[in-house]
Design a protein around this motif. Structure first.
Motif, PDB file in Angstrom:
ATOM      1  N   VAL A 174      -2.285  -0.097   3.656  1.00 17.54           N
ATOM      2  CA  VAL A 174      -1.979   1.017   2.757  1.00 17.54           C
ATOM      3  C   VAL A 174      -1.768   0.434   1.367  1.00 17.54           C
ATOM      4  O   VAL A 174      -0.644   0.140   0.944  1.00 17.54           O
ATOM      5  CB  VAL A 174      -0.745   1.794   3.241  1.00 17.54           C
ATOM      6  CG1 VAL A 174      -0.516   3.021   2.366  1.00 17.54           C
ATOM      7  CG2 VAL A 174      -0.915   2.204   4.693  1.00 17.54           C
ATOM      8  N   ALA A 175      -2.865   0.219   0.661  1.00 16.61           N
ATOM      9  CA  ALA A 175      -2.826  -0.397  -0.666  1.00 16.61           C
ATOM     10  C   ALA A 175      -4.104  -0.038  -1.410  1.00 16.61           C
ATOM     11  O   ALA A 175      -5.106   0.367  -0.809  1.00 16.61           O
ATOM     12  CB  ALA A 175      -2.680  -1.917  -0.550  1.00 16.61           C
ATOM     13  N   ASP A 176      -4.062  -0.230  -2.710  1.00 17.52           N
ATOM     14  CA  ASP A 176      -5.213   0.040  -3.569  1.00 17.52           C
ATOM     15  C   ASP A 176      -6.334  -0.944  -3.234  1.00 17.52           C
ATOM     16  O   ASP A 176      -6.159  -2.161  -3.336  1.00 17.52           O
ATOM     17  CB  ASP A 176      -4.793  -0.106  -5.025  1.00 17.52           C
ATOM     18  CG  ASP A 176      -5.903   0.267  -5.996  1.00 17.52           C
ATOM     19  OD1 ASP A 176      -7.022   0.546  -5.549  1.00 17.52           O
ATOM     20  OD2 ASP A 176      -5.625   0.280  -7.212  1.00 17.52           O
ATOM     21  N   ALA A 177      -7.471  -0.432  -2.855  1.00 19.85           N
ATOM     22  CA  ALA A 177      -8.584  -1.288  -2.438  1.00 19.85           C
ATOM     23  C   ALA A 177      -9.140  -2.123  -3.571  1.00 19.85           C
ATOM     24  O   ALA A 177      -9.859  -3.097  -3.338  1.00 19.85           O
ATOM     25  CB  ALA A 177      -9.692  -0.432  -1.838  1.00 19.85           C
ATOM     26  N   ALA A 178      -8.826  -1.777  -4.830  1.00 16.84           N
ATOM     27  CA  ALA A 178      -9.372  -2.528  -5.961  1.00 16.84           C
ATOM     28  C   ALA A 178      -8.621  -3.821  -6.222  1.00 16.84           C
ATOM     29  O   ALA A 178      -9.100  -4.665  -6.980  1.00 16.84           O
ATOM     30  CB  ALA A 178      -9.353  -1.660  -7.221  1.00 16.84           C
ATOM     31  N   LEU A 179      -7.456  -4.010  -5.620  1.00 13.68           N
ATOM     32  CA  LEU A 179      -6.675  -5.223  -5.850  1.00 13.68           C
ATOM     33  C   LEU A 179      -7.361  -6.425  -5.220  1.00 13.68           C
ATOM     34  O   LEU A 179      -7.907  -6.336  -4.107  1.00 13.68           O
ATOM     35  CB  LEU A 179      -5.273  -5.057  -5.291  1.00 13.68           C
ATOM     36  CG  LEU A 179      -4.402  -3.964  -5.928  1.00 13.68           C
ATOM     37  CD1 LEU A 179      -3.095  -3.813  -5.171  1.00 13.68           C
ATOM     38  CD2 LEU A 179      -4.143  -4.285  -7.392  1.00 13.68           C
TER      39      LEU A 179
END
Length: 662
Positions: A544-549
């Motif tokens: 559950v995190a921003d895929a762009a990181l």
């Protein structure tokens, strides 16, 4: 009077009458050997490596006899050794030289390093070992092609077989190993040490890893062929194991950080597993890191070295990019076959289907992945960065952090319907009211593992829910469909792997004010994701995190080496470790200023700070080029020696390459 007369009648030994002793005093200006006379009566027992008692500045203190020589350079009168504590040498010349090198590397004293290197003597364990049976015969080494055939798991890595053969042939091969997801790393390391023609030393972060490696070594090598060294074993067991190693009863040593100085005879291989774990950093002066100790041993002994893990640090990547170590990774086809499917819920397709995915703790896709795994009878793992129930709470109405009225510490809830407790002083807050708005209602600021287990238990009422954390760490996940909620580092393996792994509250790891926050987050995610089944067997990891990181992208592609190279390039551009070398000086403002005034820092040294470092303390950072590291350590040690010689009242702590810079 009789005792004084008895001492005056002592005669020095006929042969090599002078003993050079490292006195067990951690003052920088006394960091050198001192000469003593060896009494003729103790000449047989006073051998290099034994513990001795000597008079120093009028006090009876411990020391180590480093060597015996024919004459002393000291112009004055020499005192005699008071006594030899034990005739059994406990310090080898190799470990003594290593201790001196590590003390110089970290700007510390040899006495401090020797306290870490040699465990305290246990007389009963020493006597029991003298009456023990002779050591078992050595395991015949498997050399060349035989070594590769005996360890088929290493064939999945193109450079793995060559590394194994080089180690078996006693060549000083060096490697950085990126383990595949699902890899049985204890067995791989046991296969590696089985191929060594000589001694091997393997260091792992904690007792759980050591138990797994111990079992694998017993299976691959056979019973009694290796020794476990750990500070958690207890004084007697630890010292007996140490003596087993010292006397050559086993050629393979596995252990935690306490084993990094183990006196392994004929050392041919050193291995460090998961070098990014902060448990490898010694919290006592001079604060050495197990990675640096083992790499120094490899350099001094001209032996093979391996740094391995599911993730990779910038320090390990630097070893590869400088050519010191070979990259041991699997090809992309093998990685894809072994890796689970990794889904990041911050990507645009997921947000289009589920707009709440960006803010929900358990978005619908994560819930579906867990439900699908449970339907097939597979276990589910949920990683939560915080332990407890609600480790941080705030006012429900105005969102002001809830604080203790006595000490202003943060409040927490340990059970659903209990009183709020202070995390600093432990006092209960019955009938707490917000000082800002007067509201008695509290809400969660941070959700802990126990509350997450409660929520998942309601979401999946038919499944068994277990927690694994500081209070109780599971050795293995229960059989059948179950949900295990674990804090990072406490994830138990599951038979056949987990059907789904949920990585929740990822912001808690990424938002830390730390240079290594992203690297540490990826390391912890990778360790949990590696417990999942391959994608072909239905294994799914939901983060559950921003895929762009960048760290999320590295996990999705299972390419931790790419992230380590990117991280190293950024640190090189910004002048951060390991591209540059840094030291910190911490203490009262006057002490820090005094030490830096005394230090003759290398040309070009950059001072950063000072910044607050706790009550009445401040911290100054010193940054230099990598090639100036030895000069910086020497300069700081010299300044510390000058301060201790004149008995400066305020201490200043020196750390070379500290883990935390912010």
């Amino acid at each position: 009077m009789a005792r004084a007369a008895e001492r005056s009648d002592r005669q020095p030994a006929d042969r090599l009458p002078v003993a050079r002793v490292c006195v067990d005093i951690g003052l920088a200006h006394l960091d050198r050997p001192f000469d003593y006379l060896v009494p003729a009566a103790a000449a047989a027992d006073a051998q290099p490596g034994v513990r001795v008692r000597v008079r120093f500045a009028g006090k009876l203190v411990d020391g180590w006899l480093l060597e015996r020589v024919a004459a002393s350079d000291h112009q004055g009168r020499l005192a005699f050794l008071e006594r030899v504590v034990s005739a059994a040498p406990a310090l080898t010349a190799d470990v003594a030289g290593l201790a001196r090198a590590i003390a110089d590397r970290y700007g510390g004293t040899m006495a401090d390093v020797l306290r870490l290197a040699v465990p305290p003597r246990h007389a009963r364990a020493e006597k029991a070992l003298e009456a023990s049976a002779p050591p078992p015969p050595d395991i015949p080494p498997t050399v060349g092609a035989t070594a590769s055939a005996a360890a088929p798991g290493w064939r999945r890595y193109p450079a793995g077989g060559a590394f194994l053969r080089a180690v078996a042939a006693r060549r000083p091969a060096r490697g950085v190993w990126s383990a595949l997801p699902g890899e049985d790393w204890p067995t791989r390391l046991a296969e590696l040490v089985a191929a060594v023609d000589g001694g091997a030393l393997v260091v792992v972060p904690d007792a759980r890893d050591l138990d797994r490696l111990d079992a694998a070594c017993a299976t691959v090598l056979g019973a009694g062929r290796h020794v476990c060294l750990s500070a958690a074993s207890g004084p007697a067991a630890r010292y007996r194991s140490f003596l087993d190693v010292l006397r050559g009863h086993a050629r393979v040593v596995v252990g935690t950080r306490a084993a990094m100085f183990a006196p392994v005879p004929d050392l041919r291989l050193v291995v460090l597993w998961d070098d990014g774990d902060d448990l490898h950093a010694e919290p006592r002066a001079p604060y050495p890191h197990a990675r640096e100790v083992l790499l120094t041993r490899a350099q001094r002994s001209d032996c093979a070295a391996l740094v391995g893990g599911f993730s990779r640090t910038a320090e390990a990547q630097l070893l590869v990019e400088t050519g010191w170590a070979q990259d041991i990774v699997a090809d992309r086809a093998t990685v894809r076959a072994a890796a689970p499917q990794v889904v990041a819920l911050g990507a645009e397709p997921q947000l289009a289907r589920d707009p709440a995915a960006a803010t929900a703790r358990l978005p619908s896709d994560a819930w579906k992945a867990a439900a699908a795994a449970l339907r097939t009878g597979a276990p589910v793992l949920a990683q939560v960065p915080r332990r407890g129930y609600l480790p941080s709470v705030a006012c429900q109405d105005c969102r002001a952090p809830a604080r203790c009225v006595h000490c202003q510490g943060p409040l927490e809830l340990r059970v659903a319907r209990g009183a709020a407790l202070c995390r600093w002083c432990g006092r209960g807050e019955v009938g707490h009211r917000c000082p800002q708005c007067g509201s008695p209602r509290l809400r969660a600021s941070v959700v802990g593992a126990r509350r997450t287990a409660e929520e998942l238990g309601r979401a999946f009422p038919g499944a068994v829910v277990r927690t694994s954390g500081r209070d109780e760490i599971l050795d293995q996940a229960p059989a059948g469909p179950c949900v295990v909620v674990a804090t990072p580092g406490a994830e138990p393996p599951a038979p056949g792997g987990y059907g789904a792994v949920l990585l929740l509250d990822t912001w808690a790891l990424l938002a830390r004010a730390d240079l290594r926050a992203a690297e540490e987050a990826l390391r912890r995610w990778s360790a949990a994701a590696a417990l999942a089944r391959p994608a072909a067997a239905g294994g799914t990891v939901v983060i559950v995190a921003d895929a762009a990181l960048a760290p999320v992208q590295a996990l999705v592609r299972w390419d931790q080496a790419w992230f380590a190279a990117r991280e190293l390039a950024e640190r090189r551009e910004l002048g951060f470790p390991p591209a540059a070398r840094m030291a910190s000086v911490t203490g009262a403002a006057a002490a820090v200023a005094d030490l830096l005034h005394q230090a003759r820092l290398p040309e070009g040294a950059e001072l950063l700070g000072p910044v607050p470092a706790g009550a009445d303390q401040e911290r100054m950072l010193i940054r230099i080029r990598r090639g100036q590291a030895a000069a910086l350590a020497a300069a700081l040690h010299e300044a510390a020696a000058a301060r201790s010689a004149r008995k400066a009242p305020l201490p200043a702590r020196i750390q070379i390459d500290p883990l935390e810079l912010l």
